[in-house]
Design a protein around this motif. Structure first.
Motif, PDB file in Angstrom:
ATOM      1  N   ALA A 184       0.828  -1.212   0.000  1.00  0.00           N
ATOM      2  CA  ALA A 184       0.000   0.000   0.000  1.00  0.00           C
ATOM      3  C   ALA A 184       0.858   1.256   0.000  1.00  0.00           C
ATOM      4  O   ALA A 184       0.452   2.301  -0.532  1.00  0.00           O
ATOM      5  N   LEU A 185       2.061   1.184   0.572  1.00  0.00           N
ATOM      6  CA  LEU A 185       2.940   2.349   0.596  1.00  0.00           C
ATOM      7  C   LEU A 185       3.330   2.800  -0.810  1.00  0.00           C
ATOM      8  O   LEU A 185       3.659   3.976  -1.025  1.00  0.00           O
ATOM      9  N   LEU A 320       6.156  -8.261  -5.087  1.00  0.00           N
ATOM     10  CA  LEU A 320       5.621  -7.065  -5.735  1.00  0.00           C
ATOM     11  C   LEU A 320       6.375  -5.788  -5.370  1.00  0.00           C
ATOM     12  O   LEU A 320       6.610  -4.947  -6.244  1.00  0.00           O
ATOM     13  N   PRO A 321       6.758  -5.556  -4.099  1.00  0.00           N
ATOM     14  CA  PRO A 321       7.562  -4.359  -3.816  1.00  0.00           C
ATOM     15  C   PRO A 321       8.939  -4.384  -4.454  1.00  0.00           C
ATOM     16  O   PRO A 321       9.596  -3.344  -4.546  1.00  0.00           O
ATOM     17  N   VAL A 322       9.408  -5.579  -4.873  1.00  0.00           N
ATOM     18  CA  VAL A 322      10.709  -5.656  -5.535  1.00  0.00           C
ATOM     19  C   VAL A 322      10.627  -5.087  -6.949  1.00  0.00           C
ATOM     20  O   VAL A 322      11.609  -4.532  -7.464  1.00  0.00           O
ATOM     21  N   ILE A 323       9.456  -5.186  -7.561  1.00  0.00           N
ATOM     22  CA  ILE A 323       9.306  -4.775  -8.954  1.00  0.00           C
ATOM     23  C   ILE A 323       9.593  -3.291  -9.165  1.00  0.00           C
ATOM     24  O   ILE A 323      10.304  -2.925 -10.116  1.00  0.00           O
ATOM     25  N   ALA A 340      11.837   2.343  -0.379  1.00  0.00           N
ATOM     26  CA  ALA A 340      12.787   1.659   0.495  1.00  0.00           C
ATOM     27  C   ALA A 340      12.092   1.075   1.721  1.00  0.00           C
ATOM     28  O   ALA A 340      12.367  -0.061   2.118  1.00  0.00           O
ATOM     29  N   ILE A 341      11.199   1.859   2.323  1.00  0.00           N
ATOM     30  CA  ILE A 341      10.456   1.370   3.491  1.00  0.00           C
ATOM     31  C   ILE A 341       9.564   0.187   3.093  1.00  0.00           C
ATOM     32  O   ILE A 341       9.435  -0.800   3.843  1.00  0.00           O
ATOM     33  N   LEU A 345       9.673  -3.573   4.874  1.00  0.00           N
ATOM     34  CA  LEU A 345       8.496  -4.204   5.464  1.00  0.00           C
ATOM     35  C   LEU A 345       8.221  -5.559   4.800  1.00  0.00           C
ATOM     36  O   LEU A 345       7.854  -6.529   5.472  1.00  0.00           O
ATOM     37  N   ALA A 346       8.359  -5.612   3.485  1.00  0.00           N
ATOM     38  CA  ALA A 346       8.103  -6.871   2.779  1.00  0.00           C
ATOM     39  C   ALA A 346       9.066  -7.957   3.214  1.00  0.00           C
ATOM     40  O   ALA A 346       8.683  -9.101   3.438  1.00  0.00           O
TER      41      ALA A 346
END
Length: 347
Positions: A184-185, A320-323, A340-341, A345-346
């Motif tokens: 969500a971030l 997904l946050p890696v993408i 980065a945050i 968290l992921a």
């Protein structure tokens, strides 16, 4: 002598009935589930997780690359998501045979019609999901696309609760909360306005299709787990490969029908000629996209089989946050503190 034989026969029949009773089977399953995992099981889970993370990231980035460099066919982008299954057929034939167990000897084999119905239903659902993902990726930036795809975790948790009787332990709740916040971030790194430059209607179509695909993917994970545990009831990697091959075959046929019915196949030669980096890169992009999606499929179905559909989806959402970070490297997107945050968290 005859009475003794009859008594022994009655005892044997009674033991067989008790062994096949639901209570006994349930107790046996619980005993199996409660046993600690072996080193090989942990190794398989690790390999499947790496397949999910690497395959998904590479496939999405290659899909964006295809559109950015001149690709326009949504049906072609859908086809490469499902048509790469022939690369795993050789491995299917060289995989070790299934070792018979007590459970496999006494289990009731489903009919061919039931199995075919499972493969056709999941294949059609996969084709529909892949098409909606293609539309979403076409009309949305990578970060927004990844953000909305994270909603598949919520959908899958809901379907796992209803279909698979998934119990929510503190560890599962912790994973759901942290990964949801992490994804969500990513919304803060996109503009509040339409960032694609397309019309609002097209942008909203992209949003709607991505949400629909996420819901369908969560449903498909739960239905696949249900098929493994309640219908197929076979605990071998061969069954995983069969599921991927036949399901992908159905999805490929459905996508080809859409490709020819829509008329997009007529513009493929022109699209190849006008691709910015040439024909070779055009074909290579499609081939490697297909391979990346199959790597993801093997990992996702393997995790469904080894653990649960919810765990498989948690690993998928983890990537997904890696993408967006990879998009910074390959597409020169901006990296900020929020991304980065999200990564921290992921992890």
């Amino acid at each position: 002598m005859g009475q003794a034989q009859n008594l022994q026969l009655q005892v044997t029949v009674q033991e067989a009935e008790e062994a096949n009773s639901p209570v006994h089977i349930n107790a046996t399953n619980q005993s199996t589930i409660s046993q600690p995992r072996t080193f090989m099981q942990w190794l398989q889970m690790t390999i499947f997780a790496l397949f999910v993370l690497s395959g998904q990231s590479a496939a999405i980035l290659l899909g964006r690359f295809y559109y950015d460099k001149g690709g326009k066919s949504k049906w072609t982008a859908t086809l490469v998501q499902v048509a790469g299954f022939p690369i795993i057929i050789p491995y299917y034939y060289i995989s070790p045979p299934e070792n018979p167990t007590k459970n496999s000897i006494h289990r009731h084999e489903p009919s061919t019609l039931i199995i075919a119905l499972i493969y056709v239903s999941l294949g059609v659902l996969q084709a529909a999901n892949s098409m909606m993902y293609s539309v979403g990726l076409l009309h949305l930036p990578v970060s927004t696309f990844a953000l909305i795809c994270a909603s598949q975790l919520t959908f899958n948790a809901f379907f796992s609760f209803l279909i698979n009787s998934q119990k929510f332990t503190p560890f599962i709740i912790n994973s759901l909360v942290l990964l949801t916040i992490s994804s969500a971030l990513l919304v803060f790194q996109t503009n509040s306005m339409n960032p694609t430059g397309n019309s609002n209607v097209i942008y909203e179509i992209g949003l709607f299709c991505t949400v629909g695909a996420s819901a369908g993917f969560g449903l498909m994970l739960s239905l696949t787990e249900l098929s493994f545990h309640k219908i197929l009831r076979r605990e071998t990697f061969t069954v995983i490969l069969e599921m991927i091959i036949y399901q992908s075959l159905v999805a490929t046929c459905a996508t080809l029908v859409g490709l020819f019915a829509s008329g997009e196949w007529k513009g493929l030669k022109r699209e190849m000629d006008e691709f910015e980096l040439g024909k070779f890169i055009y074909v290579s992009t499609l081939i490697w996209t297909a391979i990346a999606w199959q790597i993801f499929n093997i990992g996702a179905v393997g995790l469904k089989h080894e653990v649960s559909s919810l765990f498989s989806n948690v690993i998928s959402v983890l990537g997904l946050p890696v993408i967006p970070v990879l998009a910074v490297i390959f597409f020169h997107d901006k990296m900020d503190a929020v991304k980065a945050i999200s990564m921290v968290l992921a992890i």
